[in-house]
Design a protein around this motif. Structure first.
Motif, PDB file in Angstrom:
ATOM      1  N   UNK A  71      12.087 154.197 -50.416  1.00  0.00           N
ATOM      2  CA  UNK A  71      10.943 155.051 -50.101  1.00  0.00           C
ATOM      3  C   UNK A  71      10.938 156.300 -50.961  1.00  0.00           C
ATOM      4  N   UNK A  72      12.115 156.888 -51.142  1.00  0.00           N
ATOM      5  CA  UNK A  72      12.200 158.135 -51.892  1.00  0.00           C
ATOM      6  C   UNK A  72      11.957 157.906 -53.380  1.00  0.00           C
ATOM      7  N   UNK A  73      12.374 156.764 -53.897  1.00  0.00           N
ATOM      8  CA  UNK A  73      12.257 156.526 -55.336  1.00  0.00           C
ATOM      9  C   UNK A  73      10.840 156.146 -55.753  1.00  0.00           C
ATOM     10  N   UNK A  74      10.123 155.341 -54.932  1.00  0.00           N
ATOM     11  CA  UNK A  74       8.799 154.913 -55.377  1.00  0.00           C
ATOM     12  C   UNK A  74       7.667 155.790 -54.848  1.00  0.00           C
ATOM     13  N   UNK A  75       7.964 156.676 -53.901  1.00  0.00           N
ATOM     14  CA  UNK A  75       7.002 157.643 -53.370  1.00  0.00           C
ATOM     15  C   UNK A  75       5.779 156.994 -52.733  1.00  0.00           C
ATOM     16  N   UNK A  76       5.848 155.703 -52.418  1.00  0.00           N
ATOM     17  CA  UNK A  76       4.739 155.057 -51.720  1.00  0.00           C
ATOM     18  C   UNK A  76       4.619 155.646 -50.322  1.00  0.00           C
ATOM     19  N   UNK A  77       3.475 156.217 -50.027  1.00  0.00           N
ATOM     20  CA  UNK A  77       3.256 156.840 -48.727  1.00  0.00           C
ATOM     21  C   UNK A  77       3.446 158.341 -48.729  1.00  0.00           C
ATOM     22  N   UNK A  78       4.018 158.872 -49.795  1.00  0.00           N
ATOM     23  CA  UNK A  78       4.250 160.313 -49.860  1.00  0.00           C
ATOM     24  C   UNK A  78       2.975 161.078 -50.193  1.00  0.00           C
TER      25      UNK A  78
END
Length: 457
Positions: free
Chosen positions: A276-283
């Protein structure tokens, strides 16, 4: 200061704990199902991403928008972060990281769609968009749009600037330790990074897009070639590594790394969090630049945006994970307790050029992240304070590159982590509440095969 560090570390651990992970992963799965698995259209998305929609409204090409997004997303987390996940959660964390990327493609698709659907054109012809505009125009939640912009502006200064400049400084100091005094090295690096960043961002998104279009593919290919070489050297352990990653992801007993008795929980916890942190999907960061793309309709840009998660997690993080696990199997005495050291030892297996490849990867990934996040921060500030704030924001950004290069940033890391999580909450609200709009647009352009149709401006 220690008390403040402990407090922010506790808050950071809490906001990135299971509730946030469940919310993010749950959104990934929900959107995947509601949109009938848009991951199936990845080949179509990859083809569109390298084409130009000539005559379409926008500031930069779809590929330039994608490259800028990847520049901000692909960072040191893709290199050291995966190793840290393996050291804390065991080899099974690699599979959880990969699965998060697979499902995250649907979320990144949805973010790109809303970015085009609700973008606005300024008086001087620029395109502005992102979660703040989706929240305001799509849901009427101006107050939440303001919160998102505040969190983005603060997070950008931390995770997108100071900590990246510090990573560049740390690595150069290590390389130059034998012939250059640390304080002198840090100061020189700070000045150089500030000048390079200033030259890049003062030209706006078109300047950043041009640099990233050239820079990102080169640095990614260079890093991937290094990974392929290591996997070739460790070829005898590749199949064993794949089996170990798959089996330990669902095992109750850790064999390498992780915590015995809670292996499945630890692997899922760190693998999902890293993904989650690496691809930033949803951020909510990537759709800010996606809104500037020249595209015929929202779904075309949505497909292009989704390829960012594919390259970032499904390809780069997966390859890094295989490199780490095969290296552990090939060298039983390798230290698996420290992610940074584990990565260094793995790449050190390449004679002569292994360490330079790793150093070059960290330096270029960190620099590109500074460029990508500068655009995110600018757009957030413009939403909050208007166009006149951009000049001051850019000057502050350049100055902080220097400050970040010469100081310790434990506190900044913690604050940035907290702001990233807080960014995600209003963005996820917009994705979930506007999922009907996303599905309707997808039905018209994708399911009904109108992908080449121009949208109404």
């Amino acid at each position: 200061m220690n008390t403040i560090l402990d407090f922010t570390n506790t808050i950071s651990g809490w906001v990135w704990g299971w509730p946030m992970i469940i919310l993010l992963l749950g959104t990934h799965i929900f959107l995947t199902i509601r949109l009938r698995f848009p991951q199936r259209k990845m080949w179509t998305a990859l083809k569109i991403s390298v084409k130009k929609d000539k005559g379409s409204a926008g500031d930069v090409s779809q590929f330039a928008a994608l490259a800028t997004s990847l520049a901000a997303t692909i960072g040191t987390g893709n290199i050291i972060g995966v190793a840290t996940a393996v050291s804390l959660g065991g080899p099974g964390a690699v599979l959880w990281c990969w699965l998060t990327g697979i499902f995250g493609i649907a979320t990144k698709y949805s973010e790109g769609l809303l970015a085009i659907k609700y973008r606005v054109k300024t008086k001087d012809g620029k395109m502005l968009g992102g979660p703040m505009y989706a929240l305001e125009k799509g849901l009427g939640m101006k107050w939440m749009a303001i919160l998102f912009s505040i969190f983005t502006a603060i997070a950008a200064f931390g995770i997108g600037n100071a900590v990246q400049a510090n990573a560049i400084s740390e690595n150069i100091c290590l390389v130059a330790a034998d012939w250059l005094e640390p304080t002198t090295a840090r100061t020189a690096v700070g000045v150089l990074v500030s000048l390079l960043v200033g030259a890049a961002i003062l030209g706006g998104v078109k300047s950043i897009g041009r640099i990233c279009t050239t820079f990102v593919p080169f640095m990614a290919i260079f890093y991937i070639i290094g990974c392929i070489y290591i996997l070739f050297v460790n070829g005898a352990y590749l199949w064993e590594a794949i089996k170990l990653i798959c089996s330990e992801a669902f095992s109750l007993k850790a064999s390498l790394g992780g915590t015995a008795g809670t292996a499945i929980m630890m692997g899922a916890r760190y693998g999902i969090a890293r993904g989650l942190f690496s691809n930033e999907s949803g951020m909510g960061s990537a759709p800010i630049v996606a809104a500037a793309a020249k595209t015929r309709n929202p779904v075309r840009q949505a497909l292009v945006s989704s390829t960012g998660t594919f390259w970032d997690t499904v390809v780069i993080c997966a390859m890094t994970g295989l490199v780490i696990v095969t290296s552990i199997l090939a060298h039983k005495d390798i230290d698996i307790t420290d992610g940074g050291l584990l990565t260094k030892e793995a790449f050190g297996m390449i004679p002569y050029v292994g360490t330079p490849i790793l150093t070059f990867g960290i330096l270029t990934f960190a620099f590109s992240t500074i460029l990508g996040w500068s655009y995110y921060g600018e757009r957030a500030m413009e939403y909050l304070a208007g166009k006149r704030s951009i000049v001051w924001y850019r000057l502050s950004w350049i100055l902080l590159c220097f400050v970040g290069s010469i100081m310790s940033l434990d506190l900044v890391w913690n604050i940035a982590d907290i702001m990233n999580a807080l960014m995600a909450i209003p963005n996820l609200v917009s994705l979930l509440l506007l999922s009907g709009v996303i599905a309707a647009e997808t039905r018209h352009y994708l399911w009904n095969k109108n992908l080449d149709e121009d949208m109404e401006e």
